[in-house]
Design a protein around this motif. Structure first.
Motif, PDB file in Angstrom:
ATOM      1  N   ALA A   1       0.576  -1.315   0.157  1.00 25.96           N
ATOM      2  CA  ALA A   1      -0.191   0.062   0.040  1.00 25.96           C
ATOM      3  C   ALA A   1       0.833   1.222   0.103  1.00 25.96           C
ATOM      4  O   ALA A   1       0.369   2.220  -0.293  1.00 25.96           O
ATOM      5  N   LEU A   2       2.112   1.175   0.190  1.00 28.01           N
ATOM      6  CA  LEU A   2       3.175   2.322  -0.021  1.00 28.01           C
ATOM      7  C   LEU A   2       3.956   2.217  -0.996  1.00 28.01           C
ATOM      8  O   LEU A   2       4.162   1.066  -1.593  1.00 28.01           O
ATOM      9  N   ASN A   3       3.957   3.530  -1.744  1.00 29.97           N
ATOM     10  CA  ASN A   3       4.842   3.265  -3.070  1.00 29.97           C
ATOM     11  C   ASN A   3       6.327   3.114  -2.726  1.00 29.97           C
ATOM     12  O   ASN A   3       6.802   3.865  -1.891  1.00 29.97           O
ATOM     13  N   PRO A   4       6.735   2.098  -3.494  1.00 28.46           N
ATOM     14  CA  PRO A   4       8.099   1.602  -3.223  1.00 28.46           C
ATOM     15  C   PRO A   4       9.348   2.615  -3.520  1.00 28.46           C
ATOM     16  O   PRO A   4      10.594   2.449  -3.140  1.00 28.46           O
ATOM     17  N   VAL A   5       8.876   3.585  -4.427  1.00 28.90           N
ATOM     18  CA  VAL A   5       9.966   4.378  -5.059  1.00 28.90           C
ATOM     19  C   VAL A   5      10.020   5.914  -4.433  1.00 28.90           C
ATOM     20  O   VAL A   5      10.781   6.751  -4.521  1.00 28.90           O
TER      21      VAL A   5
ATOM     22  N   MET B   1       2.314   0.297 -17.380  1.00 27.57           N
ATOM     23  CA  MET B   1       1.228   1.192 -16.649  1.00 27.57           C
ATOM     24  C   MET B   1       0.193   0.490 -16.402  1.00 27.57           C
ATOM     25  O   MET B   1      -0.302   0.675 -15.200  1.00 27.57           O
ATOM     26  N   LEU B   2      -0.494  -0.175 -17.139  1.00 29.42           N
ATOM     27  CA  LEU B   2      -1.608  -1.222 -16.883  1.00 29.42           C
ATOM     28  C   LEU B   2      -1.637  -1.803 -15.739  1.00 29.42           C
ATOM     29  O   LEU B   2      -2.254  -1.988 -14.840  1.00 29.42           O
ATOM     30  N   GLU B   3      -0.290  -2.390 -15.499  1.00 29.41           N
ATOM     31  CA  GLU B   3       0.092  -3.295 -14.257  1.00 29.41           C
ATOM     32  C   GLU B   3       0.096  -2.416 -12.922  1.00 29.41           C
ATOM     33  O   GLU B   3      -0.382  -2.626 -12.104  1.00 29.41           O
ATOM     34  N   VAL B   4       0.860  -1.250 -13.333  1.00 29.44           N
ATOM     35  CA  VAL B   4       1.141  -0.395 -11.762  1.00 29.44           C
ATOM     36  C   VAL B   4      -0.165   0.216 -11.467  1.00 29.44           C
ATOM     37  O   VAL B   4      -0.447   0.173 -10.335  1.00 29.44           O
ATOM     38  N   LEU B   5      -0.921   0.615 -12.442  1.00 29.29           N
ATOM     39  CA  LEU B   5      -2.365   1.196 -11.931  1.00 29.29           C
ATOM     40  C   LEU B   5      -3.254   0.344 -11.281  1.00 29.29           C
ATOM     41  O   LEU B   5      -4.267   0.858 -10.636  1.00 29.29           O
ATOM     42  N   ARG B   6      -2.828  -1.060 -11.294  1.00 30.62           N
ATOM     43  CA  ARG B   6      -3.664  -1.937 -10.225  1.00 30.62           C
ATOM     44  C   ARG B   6      -2.960  -1.913  -9.190  1.00 30.62           C
ATOM     45  O   ARG B   6      -3.641  -2.789  -8.149  1.00 30.62           O
ATOM     46  N   GLU B   7      -2.022  -1.623  -8.692  1.00 26.08           N
ATOM     47  CA  GLU B   7      -1.163  -1.621  -7.414  1.00 26.08           C
ATOM     48  C   GLU B   7      -1.908  -1.048  -6.323  1.00 26.08           C
ATOM     49  O   GLU B   7      -2.602  -0.403  -6.460  1.00 26.08           O
ATOM     50  N   ASP B   8      -1.646  -1.524  -5.340  1.00 24.84           N
ATOM     51  CA  ASP B   8      -2.398  -1.151  -3.853  1.00 24.84           C
ATOM     52  C   ASP B   8      -2.077   0.237  -3.627  1.00 24.84           C
ATOM     53  O   ASP B   8      -2.715   1.209  -3.337  1.00 24.84           O
TER      54      ASP B   8
ATOM     55  N   ARG C   1      -5.191  14.293  -6.852  1.00 25.55           N
ATOM     56  CA  ARG C   1      -5.847  14.374  -8.274  1.00 25.55           C
ATOM     57  C   ARG C   1      -5.205  13.283  -9.234  1.00 25.55           C
ATOM     58  O   ARG C   1      -3.943  12.789  -9.083  1.00 25.55           O
ATOM     59  N   ARG C   2      -5.967  12.806 -10.207  1.00 27.07           N
ATOM     60  CA  ARG C   2      -5.634  11.852 -10.998  1.00 27.07           C
ATOM     61  C   ARG C   2      -4.287  12.003 -11.808  1.00 27.07           C
ATOM     62  O   ARG C   2      -3.417  11.305 -11.851  1.00 27.07           O
ATOM     63  N   PRO C   3      -3.886  13.299 -12.276  1.00 31.96           N
ATOM     64  CA  PRO C   3      -2.820  13.448 -13.224  1.00 31.96           C
ATOM     65  C   PRO C   3      -1.769  13.289 -12.078  1.00 31.96           C
ATOM     66  O   PRO C   3      -0.740  12.714 -12.701  1.00 31.96           O
TER      67      PRO C   3
ATOM     68  N   HIS D   1       2.986   8.696  -9.138  1.00 33.96           N
ATOM     69  CA  HIS D   1       3.146   7.231  -8.533  1.00 33.96           C
ATOM     70  C   HIS D   1       3.122   6.461  -9.463  1.00 33.96           C
ATOM     71  O   HIS D   1       3.854   5.225  -9.239  1.00 33.96           O
ATOM     72  N   ALA D   2       2.316   6.493 -10.562  1.00 32.63           N
ATOM     73  CA  ALA D   2       2.417   5.383 -11.568  1.00 32.63           C
ATOM     74  C   ALA D   2       3.589   5.254 -12.598  1.00 32.63           C
ATOM     75  O   ALA D   2       4.251   4.545 -12.633  1.00 32.63           O
ATOM     76  N   LEU D   3       3.635   6.443 -13.182  1.00 35.08           N
ATOM     77  CA  LEU D   3       4.704   6.237 -14.381  1.00 35.08           C
ATOM     78  C   LEU D   3       6.005   6.152 -13.771  1.00 35.08           C
ATOM     79  O   LEU D   3       6.764   5.370 -14.384  1.00 35.08           O
ATOM     80  N   ARG D   4       6.333   6.627 -12.586  1.00 39.08           N
ATOM     81  CA  ARG D   4       7.747   6.408 -11.970  1.00 39.08           C
ATOM     82  C   ARG D   4       7.993   5.076 -11.695  1.00 39.08           C
ATOM     83  O   ARG D   4       9.054   4.566 -11.889  1.00 39.08           O
TER      84      ARG D   4
END
Lengths: 333, 326
Positions: free
Chosen positions: A110-114, B216-223, B234-236, B242-245
């Motif tokens: 639940a926490l961002n790893p990076v 991206m599709l994979e990461v966007l499903r992460e907790d 906000r979404r952007p 959070h996702a792109l990195r």
């Protein structure tokens, strides 16, 4: 558990008639039906049930964070009197983390790893309080100290993988509390932790909630946890409430056979008996939400089920003062 | 990290030695004799034998390999058989142009690939997604020379917007000129590099866009994405910070591999667009059986590729704190 303190203030969150449906290739089916709850400041409500009973879906819908396939089809979620389901997306984003915050089950994923712990907490502060970087970091440190993070300043600069499980969950709690939310939703906050750490974290959540006067909704499958922290308890089965009462009433006079079954499933240390023997399980499994029985969903597993239980769903009604249950076999006292 | 970088740099030495041996062996097996080519069809066997002796071609292979290594250690890659100049000097004169082309192409590929990949992932299943992935399919399947010719026909011949061949001033010099008040020099350089770089970038951009989309599709499903939303972001911000990195991690290692493909593609693109780089030189050297030059170029390519991959590995550790180098 000072129930008297908060009995007169109005609830900060009130849910009624909540129904959540999932759309899939099996069609649409409800995973939560006719759910209702109300929590006042400083009060703790526990939602109890086995996995798959709809308690996590209920929790996620309180922040409008349901997964894409799921959506609320009916009901009302009032946060300080404002209907969450009628709000536009920006308004919901303003409330998340600020008014209502959530603690998730598994702090590692639940926490961002990076991003560092500090960055992740400060981000929430900056989102809701219009403050600069320094003030946000200051608030982050305060929150980390609030959750008794050892060596807070150093931990703030570390990444989630560098912390122990217990510290990660402390960080998760700090993240949730960073903006002083009025409502805290904790979804199995201790399940992923070591047994020795579980009590610490639970004690911490309870202590903070009492001090800050937060309304706490705690999701768990563990009646031991419920006995420890709850003021009121909702027992869920197959997406519906089957019993609701104050914690004392529930443990003194459990009504629903499912609740009784759960109580039998609490591991107690009895000398001379192995762990496996101590755990009396409820026979059978939860029916899948796309294939619910016509009558009472618990009937197939219920030791006292009658023909009526299989034919007709029992209403959720008051059986004793302030004590509700959905069961045909129990007569009013 | 510094110790790791130094160790990796030292590892380049045995790698380069292996590279030299492999190219050397390959060239031994290739038919064709430079002395023959140099002297033309009229040459007598005597003349050929003399020339072979003076070039050292009649020595046994291990003597020639040993000689080559001994000279390499002194920074001497030998002399080109046909151009009567040291190989290192010829390569140094061309290397800049190729590196420039490959780097610009890599930047273009990353920029285009990431943008398309993110957009496709954000609008999964939409018309934009389908169109982007179709484009990527096209980019992956189209050979680089065909892409180059099409771009040239379209933008130079038909539209007459961009020059078809040649190179402007080196980009670094051109940036300097732009800073000292001569922006037209930079504009000229950019216009010259755009088409070849685009032709070269197309394949990599396609590969990167597909990878970014999947990742991206994979990461966007992460907790932790749900946590980010739960914080009220906000979404952007969620998508980019959070996702792109996190989605970039697998992409980064592929970008390193893509650089190797770009160097290979550069050989063809330089030929088409008359870009005065190593690629053009390679083709000439191979057809003339200019063995020292071919060896020198191959070694240069291999080292460049290895260094780029080293940089990528170091970047990986910067982007992902979980990676411990050692």
């Amino acid at each position: 558990m000072a129930a008297e303190q908060h009995s007169d203030s109005p609830p900060v969150i009130a849910v009624s008639d909540l129904t959540v449906e999932i759309r899939s290739d099996r069609g649409s089916y409800p995973v939560v039906a006719d759910m209702a709850l109300a929590v006042r400041p400083g009060e703790t409500l526990c939602i109890v049930g086995e996995s798959g009973c709809g308690k996590s879906m209920t929790a996620l819908s309180l922040l409008r964070l349901l997964p894409e396939a799921a959506r609320v089809t009916r009901g009302e979620i009032l946060i300080d009197g404002e209907d969450l389901l009628a709000m536009n997306e920006h308004r919901v984003e303003d409330l998340r983390g600020e008014r209502i915050a959530m603690i998730f089950q598994e702090p590692l994923t639940a926490l961002n790893p990076v991003l560092t712990i500090g960055e992740q907490i400060a981000e929430s502060v900056r989102q809701h309080r219009k403050v600069g970087h320094r003030a946000a970091m200051q608030r982050t440190l305060e929150t980390l100290q609030l959750v008794q993070m050892p060596d807070a300043a150093r931990r703030a600069r570390q990444f989630p993988h560098e912390l122990s499980g217990g510290m990660r969950q402390r960080a998760m709690i700090a993240l949730a509390l960073a903006c002083d939310p009025r409502i805290l939703v904790a979804d199995e906050p201790t399940t992923a932790l070591d047994v020795t750490i579980q009590a610490q974290i639970l004690g911490l959540i309870e202590d903070l909630q009492q001090r800050l006067g937060t309304a706490l909704i705690l999701i768990t499958h563990d009646l031991g946890v419920v006995a420890e922290v709850a003021d009121r308890v909702v027992v869920m089965y197959a997406g519906r409430r089957v019993e609701e009462a104050s914690v004392y009433e529930l443990f003194d006079h459990p009504i629903h056979p499912y609740t009784l079954g759960l109580m039998g499933a609490i591991p107690r240390s009895v000398p001379g008996r192995s762990a496996a023997e101590r755990l009396t399980d409820i026979a059978g499994t939860v029916p899948p939400p796309w294939d619910l029985p016509v009558g009472c969903a618990f009937a197939p597993r219920c030791p006292g089920a009658s023909a009526r239980c299989f034919a007709e769903r029992p209403p959720f009604e008051e059986k004793r003062p302030g004590h509700f249950a959905a069961c045909w076999e129990h007569v009013h006292d | 990290m510094l110790a790791y970088a130094i160790r990796r740099l030292l590892l380049l030495v045995p790698m380069a030695a292996g590279m030299v041996i492999v190219t050397f062996a390959l060239l031994l097996m290739v038919p064709g004799d430079p002395a023959h080519v140099l002297l033309g069809p009229e040459a007598t066997p005597d003349m050929i034998a003399n020339l072979r002796a003076s070039l050292g071609l009649d020595n046994p292979w291990y003597v020639r390999l040993w000689d080559y290594f001994a000279h390499l250690l002194q920074g001497d890659m030998g002399r080109s058989i046909f151009q009567n100049a040291p190989v290192s000097q010829i390569i140094a004169g061309r290397l800049g142009a190729t590196i420039e082309l490959a780097v610009v192409a890599l930047l273009l590929a990353t920029l285009i690939g990431m943008t398309l990949g993110v957009i496709a992932a954000m609008r999964q299943g939409s018309l934009i997604d389908t169109a982007t992935m179709l484009l990527a399919q096209l980019g992956v399947s189209m050979p680089v020379y065909w892409m180059g010719l099409l771009l040239m026909l379209g933008f130079s011949v038909q539209l007459n917007w961009l020059p078809a061949i040649g190179r402007g001033a080196p980009l670094l010099d051109a940036f300097g000129a732009a800073l000292t008040g001569r922006p037209q020099v930079l504009a000229d350089s950019l216009m010259h590099i755009l088409l070849p770089a685009l032709a070269l970038a197309a394949y990599s951009a396609a590969v990167i866009s597909r990878l970014v989309r999947t990742s991206m599709l994979e990461v966007l499903r992460e907790d932790f994405i749900r946590t980010a939303y739960a914080k009220g972001l906000r979404r952007p911000r969620v998508v980019i910070r959070h996702a792109l990195r996190n989605a970039l991690l697998p992409v980064l290692s592929v970008i390193g591999m893509q650089f190797g493909i770009l160097l290979g593609g550069a050989v063809l693109v330089e030929q088409i667009f008359a870009w005065p780089g190593l690629g053009q030189l390679t083709i000439g050297a191979i057809s003339q059986r200019d063995l020292p030059l071919v060896q020198g170029i191959t070694l240069t390519f291999a080292l460049t590729f290895a260094i780029i991959n080293l940089i990528v590995d170091l970047l990986y550790a910067v982007v992902d704190p979980r990676v411990r180098l050692g």
